[in-house]
Design a protein around this motif. Structure first.
Motif, mmCIF file in Angstrom:
data_model
loop_
_atom_site.group_PDB
_atom_site.id
_atom_site.type_symbol
_atom_site.label_atom_id
_atom_site.label_comp_id
_atom_site.label_asym_id
_atom_site.label_seq_id
_atom_site.Cartn_x
_atom_site.Cartn_y
_atom_site.Cartn_z
ATOM 1 N N ALA A 121 22.722 -16.022 4.217
ATOM 2 C CA ALA A 121 21.700 -15.480 3.312
ATOM 3 C C ALA A 121 21.409 -16.450 2.171
ATOM 4 C CB ALA A 121 22.166 -14.133 2.752
ATOM 5 N N VAL A 122 22.451 -17.103 1.662
ATOM 6 C CA VAL A 122 22.270 -18.098 0.597
ATOM 7 C C VAL A 122 21.396 -19.247 1.101
ATOM 8 C CG1 VAL A 122 23.453 -19.846 -0.793
ATOM 9 C CG2 VAL A 122 24.401 -17.544 -0.626
ATOM 10 N N MET A 123 21.689 -19.731 2.305
ATOM 11 C CA MET A 123 20.927 -20.841 2.872
ATOM 12 C C MET A 123 19.492 -20.431 3.189
ATOM 13 S SD MET A 123 23.912 -22.410 5.357
ATOM 14 C CE MET A 123 22.837 -23.629 6.097
ATOM 15 N N GLN A 124 19.296 -19.177 3.616
ATOM 16 C CA GLN A 124 17.954 -18.690 3.903
ATOM 17 C C GLN A 124 17.078 -18.696 2.660
ATOM 18 O OE1 GLN A 124 16.537 -17.882 6.808
ATOM 19 N NE2 GLN A 124 18.373 -18.258 8.011
ATOM 20 N N ARG A 125 17.703 -18.577 1.496
ATOM 21 C CA ARG A 125 16.950 -18.612 0.241
ATOM 22 C C ARG A 125 16.750 -20.040 -0.267
ATOM 23 N NH1 ARG A 125 20.526 -14.384 -1.112
ATOM 24 N NH2 ARG A 125 21.619 -15.718 -2.607
ATOM 25 N N GLY A 126 17.160 -21.018 0.540
ATOM 26 C CA GLY A 126 16.957 -22.407 0.169
ATOM 27 C C GLY A 126 17.985 -22.956 -0.801
ATOM 28 N N LYS A 127 19.085 -22.237 -0.988
ATOM 29 C CA LYS A 127 20.127 -22.698 -1.902
ATOM 30 C C LYS A 127 21.224 -23.411 -1.113
ATOM 31 C CE LYS A 127 19.375 -19.133 -5.414
ATOM 32 N NZ LYS A 127 20.020 -18.081 -6.249
ATOM 33 N N LYS A 128 21.993 -24.230 -1.816
ATOM 34 C CA LYS A 128 23.051 -25.003 -1.177
ATOM 35 C C LYS A 128 24.401 -24.298 -1.301
ATOM 36 C CE LYS A 128 20.836 -29.498 -1.893
ATOM 37 N NZ LYS A 128 20.983 -30.872 -2.470
ATOM 38 N N LEU A 129 25.225 -24.519 -0.306
ATOM 39 C CA LEU A 129 26.573 -23.987 -0.337
ATOM 40 C C LEU A 129 27.492 -24.968 -1.053
ATOM 41 C CD1 LEU A 129 26.989 -22.732 3.364
ATOM 42 C CD2 LEU A 129 26.211 -21.431 1.380
ATOM 43 N N SER A 130 28.557 -24.443 -1.627
ATOM 44 C CA SER A 130 29.554 -25.296 -2.259
ATOM 45 C C SER A 130 30.387 -25.978 -1.181
ATOM 46 C CB SER A 130 30.458 -24.473 -3.169
ATOM 47 O OG SER A 130 31.256 -23.584 -2.390
ATOM 48 N N ALA A 131 31.152 -26.982 -1.566
ATOM 49 C CA ALA A 131 32.007 -27.671 -0.606
ATOM 50 C C ALA A 131 33.020 -26.712 0.003
ATOM 51 C CB ALA A 131 32.726 -28.833 -1.303
#
Length: 300
Positions: A121-131
């Motif tokens: 869901a985070v990626m679908q909103r165009g945001k990056k994931l933490s390491a």
């Protein structure tokens, strides 16, 4: 009847007390916030009551210092709500999975899949994931796929784990039912407008939390016309007819199965130049796939 009365009492208790910890300015000096939160969480899990603030209750409890056994049980309850029933839960809840993993604490498949869903869901909103999130995503996806549990949304993690490209040519039918039901897919294949004579039947694979999946490899111009039946302990359900279409060659023409399809079409049309070009591309991709998807070896 006693159970319903109990639910009403608990619901009243939660309604009267839940505002106390959301507005810290109103807290009494001697109020045991941690104890109140823990009591509410146990009541919610025991009775199944819903207050609509479960995620906030959990985060507040963790912030106050949590007992691991209560935290893990409530996290699993929230994970089931989020994954199986699509309830809206603050995604920060599932970051606790990272903390638990760092502590070496085991947690359930529901916690793992809810974490993956929240990251998607985070990626679908165009945001990056933490390491840390990326590392956990790869670890969990590897674990699930090694157990033949491929959820379609996993393909959104291809950039994190390229081996998922192995499933690029698959199209998926998903169904949400009861966990212990027998879910059967009834379908026919249509190829360029020509429909097979008889419906086929296949039992769909239950993955987790009532989610059933069946995958197909479809060429351009192919469709699956289907309906689904679910046989539970008390009743039988029938879905409306639907259609799953094959890939669009314009968007998936670089996939190996699409290349085979295009090669056959060009050969039939005596378009040898295009056939040879696509044959070379297919050989390259097959070679890379064999290298990429070779079995993992220890230490590599």
């Amino acid at each position: 009847e006693n159970r319903e009365i109990g639910r009403e009492v608990v619901a009243k208790f939660l309604h009267e007390n839940r505002l106390a910890f959301f507005d810290r300015n109103r807290l009494a000096v001697n109020l045991d916030v941690h104890g109140l939160l823990e009591t509410m969480m146990v009541q919610i899990m025991f009775t199944g009551s819903e207050v609509g603030e479960e995620g906030n209750i959990f985060l507040e409890y963790v912030g106050e210092g949590s007992a691991l056994d209560i935290e893990k049980l409530f996290l699993e309850k929230l994970s089931i709500d989020y994954f199986s029933y699509d309830k809206k839960i603050d995604e920060a809840v599932f970051d606790r999975v990272i903390n638990l993993n760092q502590l070496g604490e085991p947690f359930s498949d529901y916690c793992k899949i809810a974490f993956l869903k929240s990251c998607d869901a985070v990626m679908q909103r165009g945001k990056k994931l933490s390491a840390e999130q990326k590392a956990m995503v790869v670890m969990f996806v590897k674990e699930f796929t090694s157990r033949h549990m491929l959820f379609p949304f996993f393909l959104g993690f291809k950039n994190l784990w390229p081996k998922l490209s192995l499933y690029d040519d698959r199209s998926f039918i998903e169904y949400k039912g009861e966990e212990n039901s027998r879910v059967v897919l009834h379908y026919v294949i249509e190829r360029d407008g020509i429909i097979d004579d008889d419906y086929r039947k296949e039992e769909m694979t239950h993955l987790l939390g009532g989610k059933y999946v069946k995958s197909f490899i479809l060429f351009h111009g192919e469709k699956v016309k289907y309906y689904i039946t679910e046989e539970g302990s008390r009743s039988e359900k029938l879905t409306e007819a639907s259609t799953l279409e094959g890939p669009d060659n314009k968007t998936k023409s670089d996939m190996r199965y699409a290349l085979i399809n295009n090669m056959a079409q060009n050969l039939a049309k005596n378009n040898y130049e295009a056939f040879c070009k696509q044959s070379e591309e297919y050989i390259k991709k097959s070679f890379l796939a064999e290298r990429l998807f070779a079995p993992d070896r220890g230490g590599e």
